[in-house]
Design an enzyme around this catalytic site. Structure first.
Site, PDB file in Angstrom:
ATOM      1  N   ASP A   1      -3.974  -4.402  -6.800  1.00 44.68           N
ATOM      2  CA  ASP A   1      -3.360  -4.250  -5.472  1.00 44.68           C
ATOM      3  C   ASP A   1      -2.572  -5.476  -5.031  1.00 44.68           C
ATOM      4  O   ASP A   1      -2.471  -5.778  -3.839  1.00 44.68           O
ATOM      5  CB  ASP A   1      -4.430  -3.916  -4.408  1.00 44.68           C
ATOM      6  CG  ASP A   1      -5.175  -2.642  -4.740  1.00 44.68           C
ATOM      7  OD1 ASP A   1      -4.574  -1.766  -5.383  1.00 44.68           O
ATOM      8  OD2 ASP A   1      -6.349  -2.528  -4.355  1.00 44.68           O
TER       9      ASP A   1
ATOM     10  N   LYS B   1       2.220  -4.737  -7.036  1.00 38.25           N
ATOM     11  CA  LYS B   1       3.014  -4.510  -8.252  1.00 38.25           C
ATOM     12  C   LYS B   1       4.067  -3.425  -8.054  1.00 38.25           C
ATOM     13  O   LYS B   1       5.194  -3.554  -8.523  1.00 38.25           O
ATOM     14  CB  LYS B   1       2.084  -4.122  -9.421  1.00 38.25           C
ATOM     15  CG  LYS B   1       1.047  -5.177  -9.764  1.00 38.25           C
ATOM     16  CD  LYS B   1       0.064  -4.699 -10.807  1.00 38.25           C
ATOM     17  CE  LYS B   1      -0.855  -3.603 -10.343  1.00 38.25           C
ATOM     18  NZ  LYS B   1      -1.820  -3.972  -9.290  1.00 38.25           N
TER      19      LYS B   1
ATOM     20  N   GLY C   1      -2.943   2.701  -7.590  1.00 39.24           N
ATOM     21  CA  GLY C   1      -2.219   3.193  -6.414  1.00 39.24           C
ATOM     22  C   GLY C   1      -1.135   2.183  -6.120  1.00 39.24           C
ATOM     23  O   GLY C   1      -1.427   1.087  -5.649  1.00 39.24           O
ATOM     24  N   HIS C   2       0.100   2.499  -6.471  1.00 39.15           N
ATOM     25  CA  HIS C   2       1.212   1.557  -6.324  1.00 39.15           C
ATOM     26  C   HIS C   2       2.107   2.026  -5.179  1.00 39.15           C
ATOM     27  O   HIS C   2       2.708   3.094  -5.245  1.00 39.15           O
ATOM     28  CB  HIS C   2       1.996   1.451  -7.638  1.00 39.15           C
ATOM     29  CG  HIS C   2       1.176   0.858  -8.752  1.00 39.15           C
ATOM     30  ND1 HIS C   2       1.654   0.684 -10.018  1.00 39.15           N
ATOM     31  CD2 HIS C   2      -0.095   0.383  -8.772  1.00 39.15           C
ATOM     32  CE1 HIS C   2       0.712   0.125 -10.761  1.00 39.15           C
ATOM     33  NE2 HIS C   2      -0.356  -0.044 -10.032  1.00 39.15           N
TER      34      HIS C   2
ATOM     35  N   GLN D   1      -3.898  -2.088 -12.225  1.00 42.52           N
ATOM     36  CA  GLN D   1      -5.057  -2.945 -11.965  1.00 42.52           C
ATOM     37  C   GLN D   1      -4.630  -4.421 -12.018  1.00 42.52           C
ATOM     38  O   GLN D   1      -3.487  -4.730 -11.786  1.00 42.52           O
ATOM     39  CB  GLN D   1      -6.219  -2.657 -12.938  1.00 42.52           C
ATOM     40  CG  GLN D   1      -6.872  -1.291 -12.732  1.00 42.52           C
ATOM     41  CD  GLN D   1      -6.083  -0.128 -13.297  1.00 42.52           C
ATOM     42  OE1 GLN D   1      -5.765  -0.091 -14.476  1.00 42.52           O
ATOM     43  NE2 GLN D   1      -5.762   0.849 -12.477  1.00 42.52           N
TER      44      GLN D   1
END
Ligand code: GDP
Ligand code: IMO
Ligand code: MG
Length: 421
Positions: A12, A15, A39-40, A221
């Protein structure tokens, strides 16, 4: 040539935003590991979008986006995401490609993830419950089903065989939930998946490289969640570090050029596990509130703390980081004084390295205090307008970790990023 963007902390780091920012300079954006645990977040036309499976270059029409062999793929999540992307006028049939060698996440993998976490009680990892660990276990255990298997008529038989094996494991866990609705969604989304571009990912990417196209590998990650080098067992199940690019895409190490490591200006972690610089006080709450630190995949509150330069230097070493990108600098605007961790005190001795295991040790972080800039910076667009105190903070980090910060992100939007000149 291949450049890499990956996380240097516990995920988080921002990225997604950074990949979206750099994407216009590349021809191919490729995810090399992880799955829908990621989750981007990116912003498009003022709208927030969270991508879990699709690479963050998807909104740039001239980029091809590849889901590499190192990824574990949940077709249900993929289908939902493709629908979202299509609502922005993007044709996924044109610029999304999926490696035949990527392993599938089955409904029973999600059930096994949940059953395993429940059985661990207070020792649970804090998994995202997306089926990541069971899917990678089936990969290394040589049982998994791959995207390419979908194209073979034996797929249903193989599925039934693996499902039976999983059922025996679920029975051992005494898992009682009915997952028939998950299975229905799964089979429906497989039909959708079959219509997408399923390719030999390793040839796809190497052909692009031979043609002189520019490839950007997008990590999921963070380095401290790496299966080998992270805070085991509180990690994810893949190599989140640069080595994962080679195995997760099929590119040779000599092809890798820049490794851009993303770090927040402070530190967060979601789920269980060691976090030496975690703040359990009002400052931690303030970081969470200002930084809106709630998981993009699960909505869970993220644990917050000061930046950990021991972990950052370690991550820079493992990854061969050539440039550091510091995000969320604006979140520190409110603070008069900032702390950076420059040592771990363990049993009266101070260390500058990451110990073999961090769970059973009491680590007392040694902080170095630096002046905060304590002024709003979100609207700054030029390096020359950044406060000197922020440049001093950056200078301290550069010297400590031995790699320079090349960009500072000062807000979630595309234009809120400043190259360091
Ligand atoms: P990722 O998983 O590394 O892509 O990061 P996430 O999307 O899970 O979390 C990063 C969060 O921070 C998202 O909500 C982003 O919109 C937000 N973000 C990214 N960069 C910045 C920044 O420089 N400042 C602020 N305030 N928010 C940012
Ligand atoms: P992005 O790509 C932050 C964490 C989980 C849990 C551990 C194992 O958005 O940075 P898993 O579901 O992989 O078995 O969970 O890893 N985790 C993440 N934390 N960002 C992520 O991805 C994460 N993906 C997994 O919270 O502690
Ligand atoms: Mg995330």
């Amino acid at each position: 040539m291949v450049d890499v963007i990956l996380g240097l902390q516990w995920g988080d780091e921002g990225k997604g935003k950074i990949v979206d920012y750099f994407a216009p300079s590349y021809d191919v954006i490729a995810r090399f590991q992880g799955g829908p645990n990621a989750g981007h977040t990116l912003y498009l036309e003022g709208k927030k979008i969270v991508l879990h499976q699709i690479p963050s270059g998807i909104f740039h029409e001239r980029c091809s986006n590849l889901i590499g062999n190192g990824v574990v793929l949940d077709p249900v999540t993929l289908k939902k995401e493709c629908d979202t992307v299509a609502s922005f006028g993007i044709d996924v049939k044109k610029n999304l490609f999926i490696s035949k060698r990527a392993h599938l996440i089955l409904p029973t993998h999600r059930a096994l993830d949940k059953a395993s976490e429940t059985s661990k009680g207070s020792d649970k990892i804090g998994s995202t419950l997306k089926g990541i660990s069971p899917a990678y276990m089936d990969k290394t255990g040589r049982n998994g089903l791959r995207v390419g298997d979908l194209l073979d008529k034996s797929f249903t038989t193989s599925y039934i065989r693996l499902r039976l094996k999983h059922q025996r494991l679920l029975d051992n866990f005494n898992f009682q939930e009915d997952i028939s609705a998950w299975e229905e969604d799964f089979f429906e989304s497989l039909e959708f998946l079959k219509q997408l571009n399923i390719v030999d990912g390793e040839y796809f990417i190497n052909d692009k490289i031979t043609q002189g196209k520019k490839v950007l590998a997008e990590g999921a990650q963070g380095s401290m969640l790496d299966i080998d080098f992270g805070t085991f067992p509180f990690v994810t199940s893949s190599n989140t570090t640069t080595s994962g690019v080679c195995s997760g895409l099929g590119v040779a190490p000599q092809k890798i050029r820049d490794v851009m490591g993303v770090t927040k200006a402070y530190c967060t972690r979601v789920g269980g596990g060691p976090f030496p610089t975690e703040l359990h006080d009002a400052t931690g709450e303030e970081l969470r509130a200002i930084g809106k630190e709630f998981g993009a995949t699960t909505g869970r509150p993220r644990r917050c703390g000061w930046i950990d330069l021991i972990a950052l230097k370690y991550a820079a070493m493992i990854n061969g980081v050539t440039k550091v990108i510091m995000t969320k600098a604006d979140v520190l605007d409110a603070f008069k004084e900032l702390n950076v961790c420059t040592g771990y005190r363990i049993d009266n001795q101070v260390y500058e390295s990451i110990p073999f295991q961090m769970t059973r040790l009491h680590i007392d972080p040694q902080f170095h205090a630096l002046a905060g800039w304590n002024t709003p910076t979100g609207a700054v667009r030029a390096y020359s307008e950044l406060p000197q105190t922020m440049l001093d903070y950056i200078g301290f980090i550069n010297r400590f970790i031995g790699v320079n910060i090349s960009h500072i992100s000062n807000g979630p939007e595309r234009e809120q990023i400043i190259p360091v000149s």
